[in-house]
Design a protein around this motif. Structure first.
Motif, PDB file in Angstrom:
ATOM      1  N   ILE A  66      45.645  50.017  46.045  1.00  0.00           N
ATOM      2  CA  ILE A  66      46.229  49.045  45.718  1.00  0.00           C
ATOM      3  C   ILE A  66      46.085  47.871  46.515  1.00  0.00           C
ATOM      4  CG2 ILE A  66      47.966  47.684  45.591  1.00  0.00           C
ATOM      5  CD1 ILE A  66      50.284  49.908  44.266  1.00  0.00           C
ATOM      6  N   TYR A  67      46.043  47.852  47.685  1.00  0.00           N
ATOM      7  CA  TYR A  67      45.751  46.308  48.269  1.00  0.00           C
ATOM      8  C   TYR A  67      44.267  47.015  48.435  1.00  0.00           C
ATOM      9  CZ  TYR A  67      44.635  43.561  52.192  1.00  0.00           C
ATOM     10  OH  TYR A  67      44.554  42.771  53.015  1.00  0.00           O
ATOM     11  N   LYS A  68      43.426  47.488  48.422  1.00  0.00           N
ATOM     12  CA  LYS A  68      41.606  47.600  48.930  1.00  0.00           C
ATOM     13  C   LYS A  68      41.446  47.357  47.062  1.00  0.00           C
ATOM     14  CE  LYS A  68      37.957  51.102  49.790  1.00  0.00           C
ATOM     15  NZ  LYS A  68      37.786  51.862  50.266  1.00  0.00           N
ATOM     16  N   SER A  69      41.744  47.637  45.661  1.00  0.00           N
ATOM     17  CA  SER A  69      41.480  47.142  44.622  1.00  0.00           C
ATOM     18  C   SER A  69      41.909  45.547  44.713  1.00  0.00           C
ATOM     19  CB  SER A  69      42.502  47.859  43.276  1.00  0.00           C
ATOM     20  OG  SER A  69      42.402  49.792  43.627  1.00  0.00           O
ATOM     21  N   CYS A  70      42.759  45.333  44.967  1.00  0.00           N
ATOM     22  CA  CYS A  70      43.258  44.233  44.914  1.00  0.00           C
ATOM     23  C   CYS A  70      41.943  43.050  46.122  1.00  0.00           C
ATOM     24  CB  CYS A  70      44.032  43.764  44.950  1.00  0.00           C
ATOM     25  SG  CYS A  70      45.724  44.382  44.440  1.00  0.00           S
ATOM     26  N   LEU A  71      41.990  43.699  46.897  1.00  0.00           N
ATOM     27  CA  LEU A  71      40.798  42.822  47.737  1.00  0.00           C
ATOM     28  C   LEU A  71      39.357  42.899  47.070  1.00  0.00           C
ATOM     29  CD1 LEU A  71      40.282  41.467  50.905  1.00  0.00           C
ATOM     30  CD2 LEU A  71      40.087  43.658  51.786  1.00  0.00           C
ATOM     31  N   LYS A  72      38.936  43.602  47.008  1.00  0.00           N
ATOM     32  CA  LYS A  72      37.447  44.563  46.442  1.00  0.00           C
ATOM     33  C   LYS A  72      37.115  43.171  45.517  1.00  0.00           C
ATOM     34  CE  LYS A  72      34.602  48.416  45.400  1.00  0.00           C
ATOM     35  NZ  LYS A  72      34.591  49.557  45.106  1.00  0.00           N
ATOM     36  N   THR A  73      38.448  43.264  43.954  1.00  0.00           N
ATOM     37  CA  THR A  73      37.974  42.554  43.484  1.00  0.00           C
ATOM     38  C   THR A  73      37.937  40.865  43.760  1.00  0.00           C
ATOM     39  OG1 THR A  73      39.526  43.440  42.039  1.00  0.00           O
ATOM     40  CG2 THR A  73      39.534  41.202  41.119  1.00  0.00           C
ATOM     41  N   ALA A  74      38.392  40.508  44.942  1.00  0.00           N
ATOM     42  CA  ALA A  74      38.714  39.293  45.119  1.00  0.00           C
ATOM     43  C   ALA A  74      37.350  38.531  46.383  1.00  0.00           C
ATOM     44  CB  ALA A  74      40.132  38.938  46.569  1.00  0.00           C
ATOM     45  N   TYR A  75      36.847  40.055  46.599  1.00  0.00           N
ATOM     46  CA  TYR A  75      35.632  39.603  47.448  1.00  0.00           C
ATOM     47  C   TYR A  75      34.056  39.773  46.445  1.00  0.00           C
ATOM     48  CZ  TYR A  75      31.386  40.762  51.174  1.00  0.00           C
ATOM     49  OH  TYR A  75      30.486  41.158  51.306  1.00  0.00           O
ATOM     50  N   HIS A  76      34.402  41.076  45.772  1.00  0.00           N
ATOM     51  CA  HIS A  76      33.272  41.291  44.442  1.00  0.00           C
ATOM     52  C   HIS A  76      33.203  40.012  43.628  1.00  0.00           C
ATOM     53  CE1 HIS A  76      31.374  44.513  46.062  1.00  0.00           C
ATOM     54  NE2 HIS A  76      32.797  45.046  46.778  1.00  0.00           N
ATOM     55  N   ASN A  77      33.812  39.334  43.543  1.00  0.00           N
ATOM     56  CA  ASN A  77      34.274  38.355  41.653  1.00  0.00           C
ATOM     57  C   ASN A  77      33.103  37.342  41.713  1.00  0.00           C
ATOM     58  OD1 ASN A  77      36.135  36.607  43.563  1.00  0.00           O
ATOM     59  ND2 ASN A  77      37.721  36.699  42.259  1.00  0.00           N
ATOM     60  N   ASP A  78      33.117  36.882  43.699  1.00  0.00           N
ATOM     61  CA  ASP A  78      32.500  35.520  44.090  1.00  0.00           C
ATOM     62  C   ASP A  78      30.802  36.117  43.815  1.00  0.00           C
ATOM     63  OD1 ASP A  78      34.254  33.467  44.477  1.00  0.00           O
ATOM     64  OD2 ASP A  78      34.177  34.502  46.331  1.00  0.00           O
ATOM     65  N   ILE A  79      30.333  37.033  43.751  1.00  0.00           N
ATOM     66  CA  ILE A  79      29.463  37.938  43.573  1.00  0.00           C
ATOM     67  C   ILE A  79      28.509  37.694  42.386  1.00  0.00           C
ATOM     68  CG2 ILE A  79      27.905  39.733  44.398  1.00  0.00           C
ATOM     69  CD1 ILE A  79      29.354  40.385  47.006  1.00  0.00           C
ATOM     70  N   GLU A  80      29.940  38.458  41.579  1.00  0.00           N
ATOM     71  CA  GLU A  80      29.721  38.745  40.280  1.00  0.00           C
ATOM     72  C   GLU A  80      28.854  37.214  40.184  1.00  0.00           C
ATOM     73  OE1 GLU A  80      32.813  40.531  39.201  1.00  0.00           O
ATOM     74  OE2 GLU A  80      32.166  42.398  39.505  1.00  0.00           O
ATOM     75  N   ASN A  81      29.585  35.976  40.303  1.00  0.00           N
ATOM     76  CA  ASN A  81      29.219  34.832  39.882  1.00  0.00           C
ATOM     77  C   ASN A  81      28.835  34.218  40.120  1.00  0.00           C
ATOM     78  OD1 ASN A  81      31.510  34.768  37.755  1.00  0.00           O
ATOM     79  ND2 ASN A  81      33.579  35.253  39.533  1.00  0.00           N
ATOM     80  N   ASN A  82      27.726  34.413  41.483  1.00  0.00           N
ATOM     81  CA  ASN A  82      26.199  34.019  41.692  1.00  0.00           C
ATOM     82  C   ASN A  82      26.788  32.988  42.809  1.00  0.00           C
ATOM     83  OD1 ASN A  82      23.783  34.234  42.349  1.00  0.00           O
ATOM     84  ND2 ASN A  82      23.597  32.384  41.115  1.00  0.00           N
ATOM     85  N   ARG A  83      28.350  33.634  43.560  1.00  0.00           N
ATOM     86  CA  ARG A  83      28.539  32.629  44.736  1.00  0.00           C
ATOM     87  C   ARG A  83      28.377  33.261  46.191  1.00  0.00           C
ATOM     88  NH1 ARG A  83      32.977  31.077  41.014  1.00  0.00           N
ATOM     89  NH2 ARG A  83      33.876  31.895  41.989  1.00  0.00           N
ATOM     90  N   ASP A  84      27.981  32.727  47.171  1.00  0.00           N
ATOM     91  CA  ASP A  84      28.389  33.271  48.364  1.00  0.00           C
ATOM     92  C   ASP A  84      29.889  33.748  48.488  1.00  0.00           C
ATOM     93  OD1 ASP A  84      26.155  32.480  49.504  1.00  0.00           O
ATOM     94  OD2 ASP A  84      26.739  31.011  50.370  1.00  0.00           O
ATOM     95  N   ALA A  85      29.436  35.449  48.968  1.00  0.00           N
ATOM     96  CA  ALA A  85      31.414  36.025  48.953  1.00  0.00           C
ATOM     97  C   ALA A  85      32.392  35.471  50.027  1.00  0.00           C
ATOM     98  CB  ALA A  85      30.708  37.640  49.183  1.00  0.00           C
TER      99      ALA A  85
END
Length: 614
Positions: free
Chosen positions: A140-159
């Motif tokens: 649960i924790y790992k999935s939430c953290l992964k989303t918080a980190y990768h959503n910046d990359i997907e939106n072309n922002r610094d992670a």
């Protein structure tokens, strides 16, 4: 080491980053702005020209804002700030050479990589000791953290993890009951650890104000006050030494129970499991709320268990609070007070003697203490050295196992009935030196503080004791405290306290005054007394070089009256100044204190300390 003491050791450039951060906080009108302004009003040139004592006070007043500043730095997820802060807040790591920090960092990175590998293997292995329930929490924790980190990359922002995302992740980890170490392992399984150069580490920590770095000594300093604040940032409620003290009171089945919940190897020894629990960063509050009780314990039974732990194990009677939460907060508050307190509990000489005799009885202790506190020096069993690291006598004794304590007690003729550690501390108390260390408290007639420091004395005896201690201090700085000459001069009516014989019929008359009230303010009374002593000496053809009046402090009116007096060569000296002069004299080149330095109306401590250091 206290912040003020560290600032005294450093040059202006080495303090610059820290000062800039506080200056920036002040410019934004912090909560305690009015109190800060009162301190700064004495200086026309701002914070940079404020003395180190007042900088320490201002830091204390801006601690909440400084903590927010550090928390904001955690958004830069490649900084490895969690790894680095966890290293520098460990007991014993507040003073380090550069190469020692580098070694600790390398060890920590290797350790984390190894544990991440094991954790990933446990995720894949159906037969691992990790329960399905715990695997679910981790996922649960790992999935939430992964989303918080990768959503910046997907939106072309610094992670990066925003402050909002970070607060959500902290709340999530707390609700899942994850330890600091478990959170770190999951974080760095998503964001691989890249080793940072030691120079960049020091520069980064210095720039955010959490460390000071002395180029001259090649040494990193972390102030005691900063360590406490950083523990707050990392949600670690108590210092490791207090956590260890509490865990060592628990039976092994309870320790195993805690270990199972946080994936700690049950094959380790009892002591190793305790160290792993501490390193894991398991919340002290959750430990005492949930983990130390038998399965199915009622709330009443839990309160009883906690009370017994504190009263019988930690020697803390009458723990405040009606609820379990309140009692735990009272215990945390107690440990905070103990840590902030500069009292050692026994005298410095007593501490040194205890360490020397421990080293004889237990030759491996020096190595054990070095390893436990990660100290760089070869020989560490020295009182002054350990106190710079905020390591006190009780902290040393807590690390010694029961059988070795028993051996030490028997070999050194220490009382055997009752609590071993308290008996050892009482044995090495060294009351005379303890009184000298509390010289100012005796001057202020502060019975409560004296009692807290392990000194029992009647209030009626404080005046005589102050006089005795003053004689001891004056003798220690090379003066001839001449009781024979004094007694030959004294009459039933006129009885001076202390006479210093300088030879060639030259003397210094010393009068000692204790006072509960702030600012000694009885000049007319004391001046009549001193003039009668002066006349007594002159009748006996003695030349009075100086009359010294020693008191806890003096009011402005008293100082003014003294300045206006033309009949006596009188100087005023506070108890703390005399005590500090005696300390400085020990390391000076002089065999006898140069009394010509007693030339001010109110003795200038800074000037004398500088003169002694030349």
């Amino acid at each position: 080491m206290k912040l003020e003491k560290i600032l005294d050791k450093l040059g202006s450039i080495e303090k610059n980053s820290f000062i800039k951060i506080i200056d920036n906080i002040i410019s934004k009108s912090p909560k305690n702005a009015k109190q800060i302004d009162r301190i700064l009003s004495s200086s026309d040139k701002g914070l940079k020209s404020v003395d180190n004592q007042n900088i320490s006070k201002i830091f204390a007043l801006t601690e909440m804002e400084f903590q927010d500043h550090i928390k904001s730095e955690f958004q830069e997820i490649t900084s490895q700030l969690d790894i680095l802060i966890d290293i520098i807040i460990r007991d014993g790591n507040c003073i380090m050479k550069q190469d020692w920090l580098s070694r600790l960092y390398d060890t920590e990175v290797k350790h984390l990589k190894s544990k991440i590998k094991s954790l990933n293997a446990d995720f894949e292995n159906d037969k691992s000791e990790l329960s399905n329930f715990r695997k679910r929490d981790y996922k649960i924790y790992k999935s939430c953290l992964k989303t918080a980190y990768h959503n910046d990359i997907e939106n072309n922002r610094d992670a990066k993890i925003t402050s909002d995302e970070l607060s959500i992740m902290i709340t999530l980890s707390e609700q899942l009951g994850l330890s600091q170490e478990e959170v770190k392992l999951i974080n760095y399984s998503i964001l691989p650890i890249k080793k940072i150069d030691i120079q960049d580490i020091i520069k980064g920590l210095k720039n955010i104000g959490v460390i000071f770095y002395s180029n001259k000594e090649n040494t990193i300093y972390v102030a005691d006050e900063m360590v406490r604040m950083l523990r707050g940032v990392r949600k670690k409620e108590v210092a490791e030494k207090f956590y260890r003290r509490t865990l060592k009171l628990l039976r092994e089945p309870i320790i195993n129970q805690i270990g199972r919940e946080h994936n700690i190897d049950r094959k380790l020894s009892y002591s190793q499991k305790i160290e792993e629990i501490i390193k894991e960063g398991v919340s002290f509050t959750s430990l005492l709320l949930e983990h130390i009780y038998k399965q199915g314990s009622t709330l009443t039974e839990r309160k009883k268990t906690l009370n017994e732990l504190c009263e019988k194990g930690l020697n803390i009677p009458n723990l405040k609070g009606s609820t379990l939460d309140d009692k735990i907060q009272s215990l945390i508050h107690h440990f905070e007070n103990v840590e902030r307190d500069e009292k050692v509990g026994i005298s410095l000489d007593g501490f040194d003697k205890m360490l020397t005799e421990l080293n004889i009885s237990l030759p491996k202790l020096n190595k054990d203490i070095r390893e436990q506190f990660e100290l760089q020096d070869e020989y560490v069993l020295k009182a002054d050295f350990l106190l710079d690291y905020n390591i006190k006598p009780r902290d040393i004794l807590d690390l010694i196992n029961k059988s070795d304590l028993t051996k030490f007690i028997k070999e050194n003729g220490i009382k055997q009935r009752g609590d071993d550690i308290l008996n050892i501390l009482e044995h090495y108390k060294d009351v005379e030196n303890l009184f000298l260390e509390n010289f100012e408290n005796v001057a202020y007639r502060n019975l409560n503080l004296l009692k807290d420091n392990g000194i029992t004395i009647k209030e009626s005896e404080l005046g005589i004791k102050f006089e005795e201690l003053t004689k001891t201090i004056l003798h220690s700085i090379g003066f001839n405290v001449d009781e024979t000459l004094k007694n030959s001069l004294n009459t039933k009516k006129d009885m001076m306290d202390i006479l210093l014989n300088l030879g060639n019929k030259e003397i210094i008359i010393v009068e000692c005054k204790t006072s509960k009230e702030k600012g000694y303010n009885k000049f007319s009374t004391v001046s009549r007394q001193l003039k009668s002593y002066q006349n007594l000496a002159l009748k006996n053809e003695l030349r009075i070089v100086k009359i010294l009046l020693i008191a806890p402090e003096f009011s402005d009116d008293f100082v003014t009256d003294c300045e206006m007096d033309t009949e006596m060569n009188l100087s005023l000296i506070t108890a703390s100044t005399l005590s500090n002069i005696a300390d400085a004299f020990k390391s000076s080149k002089y065999n006898e204190f140069p009394h010509v330095l007693f030339r001010d109306i109110v003795i200038n401590e800074d000037r004398i300390l500088k003169a002694l250091s030349k």
